[in-house]
Design a protein around this motif. Structure first.
Motif, PDB file in Angstrom:
ATOM      1  N   ALA A  78       0.861  -1.182   0.000  1.00 12.72           N
ATOM      2  CA  ALA A  78       0.000   0.000   0.000  1.00 12.72           C
ATOM      3  C   ALA A  78       0.898   1.233   0.000  1.00 12.72           C
ATOM      4  CB  ALA A  78      -0.905  -0.011   1.228  1.00 12.72           C
ATOM      5  N   LEU A  79       0.672   2.145  -0.974  1.00 10.88           N
ATOM      6  CA  LEU A  79       1.576   3.281  -1.140  1.00 10.88           C
ATOM      7  C   LEU A  79       0.815   4.592  -1.277  1.00 10.88           C
ATOM      8  CD1 LEU A  79       2.776   0.895  -3.483  1.00 10.88           C
ATOM      9  CD2 LEU A  79       4.749   2.277  -2.886  1.00 10.88           C
ATOM     10  N   HIS A  80       1.429   5.628  -0.751  1.00 10.93           N
ATOM     11  CA  HIS A  80       1.034   6.999  -1.058  1.00 10.93           C
ATOM     12  C   HIS A  80       2.301   7.710  -1.512  1.00 10.93           C
ATOM     13  CE1 HIS A  80      -0.373  11.083  -0.849  1.00 10.93           C
ATOM     14  NE2 HIS A  80      -1.602  10.667  -0.558  1.00 10.93           N
ATOM     15  N   PRO A  81       2.304   8.316  -2.698  1.00 10.66           N
ATOM     16  CA  PRO A  81       3.540   8.907  -3.235  1.00 10.66           C
ATOM     17  C   PRO A  81       4.177   9.948  -2.321  1.00 10.66           C
ATOM     18  CG  PRO A  81       1.845   8.798  -4.934  1.00 10.66           C
ATOM     19  CD  PRO A  81       1.180   8.433  -3.644  1.00 10.66           C
ATOM     20  N   LEU A  82       3.380  10.595  -1.468  1.00 11.28           N
ATOM     21  CA  LEU A  82       3.895  11.678  -0.635  1.00 11.28           C
ATOM     22  C   LEU A  82       4.151  11.265   0.810  1.00 11.28           C
ATOM     23  CD1 LEU A  82       1.655  14.614  -1.930  1.00 11.28           C
ATOM     24  CD2 LEU A  82       3.895  13.855  -2.762  1.00 11.28           C
ATOM     25  N   GLN A  83       4.002   9.967   1.115  1.00 14.44           N
ATOM     26  CA  GLN A  83       4.184   9.511   2.489  1.00 14.44           C
ATOM     27  C   GLN A  83       5.239   8.422   2.544  1.00 14.44           C
ATOM     28  OE1 GLN A  83       0.756   7.808   4.378  1.00 14.44           O
ATOM     29  NE2 GLN A  83       1.786   7.494   6.327  1.00 14.44           N
ATOM     30  N   LYS A  84       6.213   8.590   3.431  1.00 11.43           N
ATOM     31  CA  LYS A  84       7.239   7.574   3.617  1.00 11.43           C
ATOM     32  C   LYS A  84       6.903   6.684   4.817  1.00 11.43           C
ATOM     33  CE  LYS A  84      11.288   9.585   1.432  1.00 11.43           C
ATOM     34  NZ  LYS A  84      12.744   9.874   1.585  1.00 11.43           N
ATOM     35  N   ASN A  85       7.368   5.454   4.756  1.00  8.52           N
ATOM     36  CA  ASN A  85       7.249   4.520   5.872  1.00  8.52           C
ATOM     37  C   ASN A  85       8.648   4.298   6.434  1.00  8.52           C
ATOM     38  OD1 ASN A  85       6.788   2.478   7.674  1.00  8.52           O
ATOM     39  ND2 ASN A  85       6.210   0.946   6.162  1.00  8.52           N
ATOM     40  N   ARG A  86       8.891   4.824   7.616  1.00 10.59           N
ATOM     41  CA  ARG A  86      10.231   4.762   8.212  1.00 10.59           C
ATOM     42  C   ARG A  86      10.407   3.557   9.138  1.00 10.59           C
ATOM     43  NH1 ARG A  86       8.883  10.715   9.986  1.00 10.59           N
ATOM     44  NH2 ARG A  86       6.931   9.531  10.065  1.00 10.59           N
ATOM     45  N   ALA A  87       9.438   2.652   9.138  1.00 11.30           N
ATOM     46  CA  ALA A  87       9.514   1.488  10.014  1.00 11.30           C
ATOM     47  C   ALA A  87      10.706   0.614   9.647  1.00 11.30           C
ATOM     48  CB  ALA A  87       8.226   0.681   9.935  1.00 11.30           C
ATOM     49  N   ILE A  88      11.274  -0.016  10.660  1.00 14.82           N
ATOM     50  CA  ILE A  88      12.382  -0.950  10.457  1.00 14.82           C
ATOM     51  C   ILE A  88      11.850  -2.372  10.340  1.00 14.82           C
ATOM     52  CG2 ILE A  88      14.455  -1.959  11.500  1.00 14.82           C
ATOM     53  CD1 ILE A  88      14.873   0.769  12.894  1.00 14.82           C
ATOM     54  N   TYR A  89      11.046  -2.771  11.312  1.00  9.67           N
ATOM     55  CA  TYR A  89      10.600  -4.169  11.337  1.00  9.67           C
ATOM     56  C   TYR A  89       9.128  -4.331  10.971  1.00  9.67           C
ATOM     57  CZ  TYR A  89       9.479  -2.682  16.187  1.00  9.67           C
ATOM     58  OH  TYR A  89       9.019  -2.017  17.291  1.00  9.67           O
ATOM     59  N   GLN A  90       8.285  -3.365  11.278  1.00  6.12           N
ATOM     60  CA  GLN A  90       6.914  -3.246  10.778  1.00  6.12           C
ATOM     61  C   GLN A  90       5.927  -4.299  11.277  1.00  6.12           C
ATOM     62  OE1 GLN A  90       5.630  -1.817   6.550  1.00  6.12           O
ATOM     63  NE2 GLN A  90       5.857  -4.027   6.333  1.00  6.12           N
ATOM     64  N   LYS A  91       6.333  -5.549  11.438  1.00  8.13           N
ATOM     65  CA  LYS A  91       5.424  -6.691  11.561  1.00  8.13           C
ATOM     66  C   LYS A  91       4.803  -6.809  12.951  1.00  8.13           C
ATOM     67  CE  LYS A  91       5.262 -11.628  10.389  1.00  8.13           C
ATOM     68  NZ  LYS A  91       4.487 -11.547   9.158  1.00  8.13           N
ATOM     69  N   THR A  92       3.833  -5.947  13.272  1.00  7.94           N
ATOM     70  CA  THR A  92       3.222  -5.990  14.601  1.00  7.94           C
ATOM     71  C   THR A  92       1.699  -6.027  14.583  1.00  7.94           C
ATOM     72  OG1 THR A  92       3.443  -3.572  14.711  1.00  7.94           O
ATOM     73  CG2 THR A  92       5.154  -4.875  15.794  1.00  7.94           C
ATOM     74  N   LEU A  93       1.076  -5.989  13.412  1.00  7.07           N
ATOM     75  CA  LEU A  93      -0.388  -5.931  13.337  1.00  7.07           C
ATOM     76  C   LEU A  93      -0.968  -7.086  12.547  1.00  7.07           C
ATOM     77  CD1 LEU A  93      -1.217  -2.194  12.532  1.00  7.07           C
ATOM     78  CD2 LEU A  93      -1.225  -3.317  14.754  1.00  7.07           C
ATOM     79  N   MET A  94      -2.194  -7.462  12.908  1.00  7.17           N
ATOM     80  CA  MET A  94      -2.985  -8.393  12.102  1.00  7.17           C
ATOM     81  C   MET A  94      -4.422  -7.888  12.023  1.00  7.17           C
ATOM     82  SD  MET A  94      -3.584 -11.684  14.603  1.00  7.17           S
ATOM     83  CE  MET A  94      -4.197 -11.484  16.276  1.00  7.17           C
ATOM     84  N   ILE A  95      -5.159  -8.403  11.032  1.00  9.00           N
ATOM     85  CA  ILE A  95      -6.566  -8.054  10.832  1.00  9.00           C
ATOM     86  C   ILE A  95      -7.331  -9.345  10.616  1.00  9.00           C
ATOM     87  CG2 ILE A  95      -8.227  -6.832   9.364  1.00  9.00           C
ATOM     88  CD1 ILE A  95      -5.785  -5.049   8.499  1.00  9.00           C
ATOM     89  N   ASN A  96      -8.301  -9.605  11.476  1.00  7.80           N
ATOM     90  CA  ASN A  96      -9.105 -10.827  11.365  1.00  7.80           C
ATOM     91  C   ASN A  96     -10.586 -10.539  11.126  1.00  7.80           C
ATOM     92  OD1 ASN A  96      -7.182 -12.877  11.531  1.00  7.80           O
ATOM     93  ND2 ASN A  96      -7.080 -12.750  13.754  1.00  7.80           N
ATOM     94  N   ASP A  97     -10.887  -9.347  10.624  1.00 13.47           N
ATOM     95  CA  ASP A  97     -12.283  -9.000  10.352  1.00 13.47           C
ATOM     96  C   ASP A  97     -12.928  -9.939   9.335  1.00 13.47           C
ATOM     97  OD1 ASP A  97     -12.855  -6.046  11.575  1.00 13.47           O
ATOM     98  OD2 ASP A  97     -10.767  -6.258  10.985  1.00 13.47           O
TER      99      ASP A  97
END
Length: 498
Positions: A302-321
């Motif tokens: 998922a990208l937005h051209p004007l927004q950066k993602n500075r996360a290093i490891y990122q993997k902390t969320l899940m979605i079970n909806d």
């Protein structure tokens, strides 16, 4: 030493079993075909891992059309868990019953969630799982809490969590086996698909093998490739043949456990065929190698051209909806979780993108992993052809996965990402292989009983992902560990009491 128990394989099943049996004082011999991973500059080098494939074994399997491919499994102390995403999540309560999907129905399990719940809790404590309760709408009943709070969201992921909530989703913290401070102290990198040589991941070696080897009655032999099992006239496994440092040897024990993984366990049982068991060992039912499952998975960016993602490891969320239904009362679709942060070398390894564009995209992407259930089918199977593994994976329930990916894209656009890209994983990426020695009550339709004991050979246990009757739509590592604890208790009460 003359062992009381031989365990073939040191992955999540074999290692957990060894740790649970070690306090008994019985002599336990673990046979592992690989070696212990040693620290190296490649550990945190994305180009070495994803482009050069330095940790991938030089091994070829055949697909259903007899075309060779590199499977991407790992052979080392700790097995595939040394490279796993460290997600230690329970199957949901509904996963143990029959569930109707777009592609068919699951068969259900011969045990219930409640039968396994105490072992789930024990496995969470053993592997020091970081997690929290009360966030996930599909969370099953629990008899106790996590011992540690969840791994913290990085700032950009905390912002993502809020955006997903505003879009109408229910993000929850992933239960993780990661000591984040120890991991990051060895390098500012994600852990997903990276080898653990610093002890930052709570993997099968870091936790279970280490605990087992603290007992003098446990021995680990590495570089030991098991090539066959022999069986006596009484139906009991009478020997384990292995090749170690170029020498063929046979070892024996009253109890033998195969924990080589869903593909290699099936291959070993089939390769051990003899005159009395022409279709392989533990295979009176004809089910060894059948019902192979490998999650239907896709990566989404998922990208937005004007927004950066500075996360290093990122993997902390899940979605079970969309786990128990499609969100509108329809059939289930699956689980969504964050991937470890995708980097430019990962993108260039998987696509023809020029490096400059890969860097630009990776700096802005929020990376998701969509996972749907693959249904068991007898013709999806592991076989041997002239001694070589042939894996005829017949992917099922794909329409469900397509629906999950499409739905997730819609919600990610609502969350403020105008560009959402997706790519399905293929057979070269081992996405939780399971099912080739299924558990069941009936010896005519299953390979092991509910304690992972072979129906055909009373001193043979199979303790790994092979025994899973269904793949569910979540990572299987914790379920494998819980089943190993259940099996260890049964071995202690029956085999050791004799």
């Amino acid at each position: 030493m003359q062992p009381d128990v031989i365990i073939i394989g040191s992955g999540m099943g074999g290692a957990t079993l060894a740790a649970a049996l070690a306090p008994s004082g019985r002599r336990i011999l673990i046979l592992e075909r690989g070696e212990t991973l040693q620290p190296s500059p490649a550990d945190r080098d994305a180009r070495a891992i994803f482009e050069a494939g330095v940790f991938r074994p030089d091994e070829q399997w055949l697909d259903g059309s007899d075309q060779p491919f590199s499977p991407g499994n790992y052979y080392c102390v700790g097995g595939n868990s040394k490279f796993y995403g460290a997600v230690l999540i329970r199957y949901r309560e509904a996963d143990f019953a029959s569930i109707q999907h777009r592609g068919g129905s699951t068969p259900g399990w011969p045990i219930s969630y409640h039968d396994l719940e105490p072992d789930y809790l024990a496995a969470e404590h053993l592997y020091e799982v970081r997690g929290t309760t009360g966030e996930d709408p599909t969370e099953p009943p629990r008899s106790g809490r996590y011992l540690h709070g969840p791994v913290a969201d990085e700032p950009d992921i905390s912002d993502l969590r809020q955006r997903l909530k505003i879009a109408g989703l229910t993000p929850a913290s992933l239960p993780l086996g990661v000591d984040i401070d120890r991991w990051l102290a060895a390098g500012q990198d994600p852990w997903d698909a990276h080898p653990d040589t610093c002890g930052g991941k709570m993997d099968a070696e870091t936790i279970a093998i280490k605990q087992a080897l603290e007992h003098a009655n446990v021995e680990l032999r590495t570089g030991c490739l098991v090539s066959g099992l022999s069986v006596g006239d009484d139906g009991r496994i009478s020997g384990v043949t292995c090749v170690m440092r170029g020498k063929v040897q046979t070892v024996t024990a009253p109890t033998v456990v195969v924990s080589a993984g869903a593909v290699q366990t099936a291959a070993l049982l089939l390769a051990s065929a003899n005159d009395n068991h022409p279709n392989g060992l533990a295979n009176r039912s004809g089910q060894v190698g059948r019902n192979f499952m490998n999650h239907n998975c896709s990566a989404l960016m998922a990208l937005h051209p004007l927004q950066k993602n500075r996360a290093i490891y990122q993997k902390t969320l899940m979605i079970n909806d969309f786990y128990l239904s499609d969100g509108q009362g329809g059939m289930p679709m699956g689980n969504v979780q964050l991937l470890g942060k995708i980097s430019a070398p990962i993108l260039t390894a998987a696509s023809p993108l020029p490096k400059w564009l890969a860097h630009l995209i990776a700096a802005r992407s929020f990376d998701f992993y969509a996972m749907s259930e693959d249904l068991p089918h007898p013709d999806s199977r592991v076989m041997l052809k002239d001694g070589q593994i042939k894996l005829n994976w017949q992917r099922s329930n794909w329409a469900t996965h397509e629906a999950l990916v499409a739905t997730l894209k819609t919600y990610l656009r609502k969350a403020g990402f105008p560009i959402v890209l997706s790519r399905a994983f293929d057979r070269r990426t081992p996405s939780h292989q399971c099912g080739t020695a299924r558990m069941g009550h009936d010896p005519d339709t299953s390979v092991v009983d509910t304690f992972c004991r072979s129906h055909d050979h009373p001193n043979l246990f199979i303790v790994d992902a092979s025994v899973l009757p269904t793949s569910a739509a979540v990572n299987p590592a914790l379920t494998i560990a819980a089943l190993a604890l259940r099996s260890a208790r049964h071995i202690t009460e029956t085999e050791f009491a004799a």
